[in-house]
Motif scaffolding. Structure first.
Motif, short mmCIF file in Angstrom:
data_model
loop_
_atom_site.label_atom_id
_atom_site.label_comp_id
_atom_site.label_asym_id
_atom_site.label_seq_id
_atom_site.Cartn_x
_atom_site.Cartn_y
_atom_site.Cartn_z
N SER A 195 32.23 73.61 16.90
CA SER A 195 30.64 73.66 17.18
C SER A 195 29.83 74.53 16.58
N ASN A 196 30.32 75.67 16.28
CA ASN A 196 29.63 76.88 15.47
C ASN A 196 29.58 76.27 13.85
N PHE A 197 30.70 75.78 13.63
CA PHE A 197 30.62 75.15 12.09
C PHE A 197 29.24 73.99 11.86
N MET A 198 29.35 73.28 12.81
CA MET A 198 28.18 72.33 13.02
C MET A 198 26.93 72.94 13.06
N LEU A 199 26.65 73.96 14.06
CA LEU A 199 25.28 74.76 14.10
C LEU A 199 24.97 75.54 12.93
N ALA A 200 26.15 76.16 12.20
CA ALA A 200 25.70 76.90 11.03
C ALA A 200 25.38 75.80 9.96
N ALA A 201 25.94 74.73 9.97
CA ALA A 201 25.64 73.55 8.90
C ALA A 201 24.10 73.27 9.15
N ARG A 202 23.79 73.03 10.31
CA ARG A 202 22.35 72.61 10.89
C ARG A 202 21.37 73.54 10.22
N SER A 203 21.66 74.89 10.37
CA SER A 203 20.69 76.10 10.05
C SER A 203 20.60 75.98 8.34
N LEU A 204 21.56 75.45 7.61
CA LEU A 204 21.35 75.36 6.48
C LEU A 204 21.02 74.32 5.92
N GLY A 205 20.46 73.21 6.61
CA GLY A 205 19.83 71.91 6.29
C GLY A 205 21.07 70.78 6.06
N VAL A 206 22.36 71.25 6.52
CA VAL A 206 23.35 70.08 6.40
C VAL A 206 23.78 69.51 7.70
N ALA A 207 23.81 68.13 7.39
CA ALA A 207 24.41 67.31 8.50
C ALA A 207 25.88 67.16 8.47
N THR A 208 26.27 66.95 9.99
CA THR A 208 27.78 66.90 10.13
C THR A 208 28.12 65.79 11.32
N ILE A 209 29.30 65.33 11.26
CA ILE A 209 29.77 64.50 12.42
C ILE A 209 31.40 65.18 12.66
N ALA A 210 31.70 65.46 13.72
CA ALA A 210 33.03 65.85 14.42
C ALA A 210 33.63 64.54 14.60
N GLN A 211 34.74 64.43 14.01
CA GLN A 211 35.66 63.14 14.04
C GLN A 211 36.87 63.45 14.46
N ALA A 212 37.10 62.97 15.91
CA ALA A 212 38.46 62.77 16.39
C ALA A 212 39.27 61.64 15.68
N ALA A 213 38.53 60.61 15.17
CA ALA A 213 39.19 59.57 14.47
C ALA A 213 40.11 60.02 13.52
N LEU A 214 39.81 60.91 12.69
CA LEU A 214 40.70 61.34 11.62
C LEU A 214 42.03 61.92 12.40
N ALA A 215 41.97 62.70 13.28
CA ALA A 215 42.90 63.10 13.71
C ALA A 215 43.96 62.06 14.49
N SER A 216 43.47 60.90 14.61
CA SER A 216 44.28 59.49 15.24
C SER A 216 45.15 59.38 14.09
N GLN A 217 45.08 59.76 12.97
CA GLN A 217 46.22 59.62 11.93
C GLN A 217 46.62 60.89 11.45
N SER A 218 47.00 61.69 12.20
CA SER A 218 47.40 63.11 12.03
C SER A 218 48.63 63.49 11.09
N LYS A 219 49.66 62.65 11.16
CA LYS A 219 50.85 62.44 10.27
C LYS A 219 50.38 62.08 8.83
N PHE A 220 49.61 61.23 8.79
CA PHE A 220 49.09 60.82 7.39
C PHE A 220 48.20 61.89 7.01
N VAL A 221 47.32 62.38 7.41
CA VAL A 221 46.36 63.62 6.99
C VAL A 221 47.37 64.81 6.62
N ARG A 222 48.18 65.06 7.30
CA ARG A 222 49.03 66.35 7.04
C ARG A 222 50.02 66.18 5.82
N SER A 223 50.44 64.89 5.91
CA SER A 223 51.13 64.52 4.53
C SER A 223 50.07 64.63 3.17
#
Length: 242
Positions: free
Chosen positions: A170-198
């Motif tokens: 949450s703080n990352f996204m607010l900090a980004a917004r304060s600097l004109g940067v857009a974000t999206i938090a994605q649980a979808a990427l965590a749905s492939q945790s083993k692959f991401v870790r590898s």
């Protein structure tokens, strides 16, 4: 010394321009949204570093600060984007942290409303599961973002480490917004945790909590044209006075 009189309300903090701190925060909260269409332009390294410095101030249980973050840029983002998209299209979910068992009541209604807003914005008819499935896979294309942050937590801390990481996100996204940067938090990427870790060489002692795709928003992208509503305070809070 307490003379029995009621406490006075604290004066709002103001910055050098006379703006109240709560007003600045309210603006950032109102401006932040889940961006689903990014420009290819990279965010300067100094800006990303500043976002991370601000997010690092996040409160955590016992000041454990359990988050560790992998940030991609340039070719590294494209390699990850291509690899996880290929993987996700041919492999089942494999999340470190269990996904919700079910959505019900108000949570289900809000989830549906958000989904319908998204599908309407990009011209997907209700009930078109093939089109909605393709839209869901855009998560693994990172919605075209030039950067992604992978957020992990110490496995030994379990759910409470993940809660602390949620505050960090949450703080990352607010900090980004304060600097004109857009974000999206994605649980979808965590749905492939083993692959991401590898892919990133992350140890088994880390839980993949989520990803945050970020960059500069494409204001012309139709998926960026809607905003979700928030429930009234009265729907979320029970006051106990005696």
């Amino acid at each position: 010394m307490n003379d029995g009189s009621p406490p006075r309300a604290a004066a709002p903090q103001v910055d050098d321009t006379g703006r109240s701190a709560d007003g600045v925060l309210a603006d950032l909260l109102a401006q932040r949204y889940s961006c689903r269409g990014f420009l290819p332009q990279s965010v300067p390294q100094a800006t990303i570093t500043r976002i991370l410095e601000l997010a690092q101030r996040t409160a955590s249980w016992c000041n454990a600060q359990p988050w560790q973050v992998v940030i991609t840029s340039g070719a590294a983002t494209d390699r990850f984007r291509d690899a996880i998209y290929r993987h996700a299209t041919s492999n089942p979910a494999d999340a470190d942290i269990p996904f919700p068992r079910e959505y019900r009541g108000a949570c289900l209604a809000r989830r549906r409303e958000c989904g319908f807003q998204l599908y309407d914005s990009v011209g997907i008819k209700r009930g078109d599961r093939e089109a909605s499935g393709r839209q869901g896979l855009e998560n693994f294309r990172l919605f075209g973002a030039p950067h992604v942050a992978i957020i992990t937590s110490d496995e030994a801390l379990g759910v409470y480490g993940a809660v602390d990481c949620g505050a960090y996100v949450s703080n990352f996204m607010l900090a980004a917004r304060s600097l004109g940067v857009a974000t999206i938090a994605q649980a979808a990427l965590a749905s492939q945790s083993k692959f991401v870790r590898s892919h990133f060489g992350i140890g088994d002692d880390r839980l993949v909590v989520c990803g945050i795709s970020f960059g500069y928003e494409d204001t012309a992208h139709p998926a960026n044209g809607f905003r979700t509503r928030r429930a009234a305070v009265a729907e979320a809070v029970t006051w106990v006075d005696s």
